[in-house]
Scaffold this active site. Structure first.
Site, PDB file in Angstrom:
ATOM      1  N   LYS A 186     -20.718   2.659 -33.122  1.00 50.84           N
ATOM      2  CA  LYS A 186     -21.208   3.139 -34.373  1.00 50.84           C
ATOM      3  C   LYS A 186     -20.527   2.211 -35.607  1.00 50.84           C
ATOM      4  O   LYS A 186     -19.547   2.486 -35.774  1.00 50.84           O
ATOM      5  CB  LYS A 186     -20.898   4.716 -34.671  1.00 50.84           C
ATOM      6  CG  LYS A 186     -21.840   5.283 -35.497  1.00 50.84           C
ATOM      7  CD  LYS A 186     -21.412   6.898 -35.305  1.00 50.84           C
ATOM      8  CE  LYS A 186     -22.308   7.695 -36.438  1.00 50.84           C
ATOM      9  NZ  LYS A 186     -21.470   8.937 -36.450  1.00 50.84           N
TER      10      LYS A 186
HETATM   11  C1  E4P Z   1     -23.948  11.119 -37.578  1.00 51.45           C
HETATM   12  O1  E4P Z   1     -23.726  10.701 -36.860  1.00 51.45           O
HETATM   13  C2  E4P Z   1     -23.098  11.877 -38.651  1.00 51.45           C
HETATM   14  O2  E4P Z   1     -21.903  12.024 -37.632  1.00 51.45           O
HETATM   15  C3  E4P Z   1     -23.209  13.135 -39.173  1.00 51.45           C
HETATM   16  O3  E4P Z   1     -24.388  13.535 -38.711  1.00 51.45           O
HETATM   17  C4  E4P Z   1     -22.950  13.455 -40.368  1.00 51.45           C
HETATM   18  O4  E4P Z   1     -23.216  14.770 -40.732  1.00 51.45           O
HETATM   19  P1  E4P Z   1     -22.548  15.579 -42.001  1.00 51.45           P
HETATM   20  O5  E4P Z   1     -23.845  15.206 -43.392  1.00 51.45           O
HETATM   21  O6  E4P Z   1     -22.912  16.880 -41.681  1.00 51.45           O
HETATM   22  O7  E4P Z   1     -21.478  15.300 -42.198  1.00 51.45           O
END
Ligand code: E4P
Length: 217
Positions: free
Chosen positions: A87
């Site tokens: 990622k």
């Molecule tokens: C995506 O891969 C992220 O981990 C995540 O969806 C971020 O979400 P949040 O806005 O709830 O932190």
């Protein structure tokens, strides 16, 4: 549409996996910190454990921000397990790192995406997944689901193979809207997945069936 769970919490991952509908897991540095995971060895072990729990794509985020750091870290993450997806944040160095991994047959998830332009760049670099953060867009007074629709339209017209992974999901309605808008994957907190189960008429109907079943002897 595939379902990923967006957490580093092993109990929640197990609970979602036990439903039989889980296709993968996404994590990020904030979610890892929330579970008290720190240090390279502990992080590596945590990803190994997640990969053993779930048979699907497991996104593991790089912590460095330079191209060299992302490539070095991403290679180490990819070596943990064949299901690891590296990622990488949507930055100039991040796009270069995604292209490096595309050329070397390693799957990537381009994270922190908030515009169609960013999604086009991620697809051009060959990202396996692009992650628009729809909840954070809504929090800012814009419309996250509209961004999913826009990216889905662009990818279809252009024939891009990158999968749209709707992220930052806040509730069950987000999941439904993203499915309608053409997301290939939703990564969701456990509560949002379980929220899909709920309908008051189901509860009322089941209570009546249970009651009437008693009359059947
Ligand atoms: C995506 O891969 C992220 O981990 C995540 O969806 C971020 O979400 P949040 O806005 O709830 O932190």
């Amino acid at each position: 549409m595939k379902f990923f769970i967006d957490t580093a919490n092993l109990a929640q991952i197990q609970e979602a996996n036990d439903l039989g509908i889980l296709d993968g897991v996404t994590t990020n540095p904030s979610l890892m910190a929330k579970e008290g995971i720190s240090g390279k060895d502990a992080i590596t072990q945590h990803y190994k454990t997640i990969c053993e729990l779930v048979d699907g794509d497991i996104s593991a985020e790089v912590l460095g921000t330079s191209y060299a750091e992302m490539v070095e870290e991403g290679k180490a993450l990819a070596a943990i397990h064949p299901n690891i997806v590296v990622k990488i944040p949507m930055t100039k160095d991040g796009i270069k790192a995604i292209k490096y991994f595309t050329d070397n047959g390693i799957k990537t998830n381009c994270t922190l995406v908030f515009s169609a332009g960013q999604a086009i760049l991620a697809a051009k670099a060959g990202a396996s997944y692009v992650s628009p953060f729809i909840g954070r867009i809504d929090d800012s007074g814009w419309n996250g689901v509209q961004l999913i629709e826009q990216i889905a339209a662009i990818y279809a017209v252009q024939g891009f193979k990158t999968e749209i992974l709707a992220a930052s999901i806040r509730n069950a309605n987000h999941i439904i809207s993203c499915a309608e808008a053409g997301a290939h994957v939703c990564t969701c907190p456990l509560d949002s997945i379980l929220g899909l189960l709920k309908h008051p008429l189901t509860d009322i109907g089941l209570a009546k069936f249970i009651d009437d079943a008693k009359k059947l002897g």
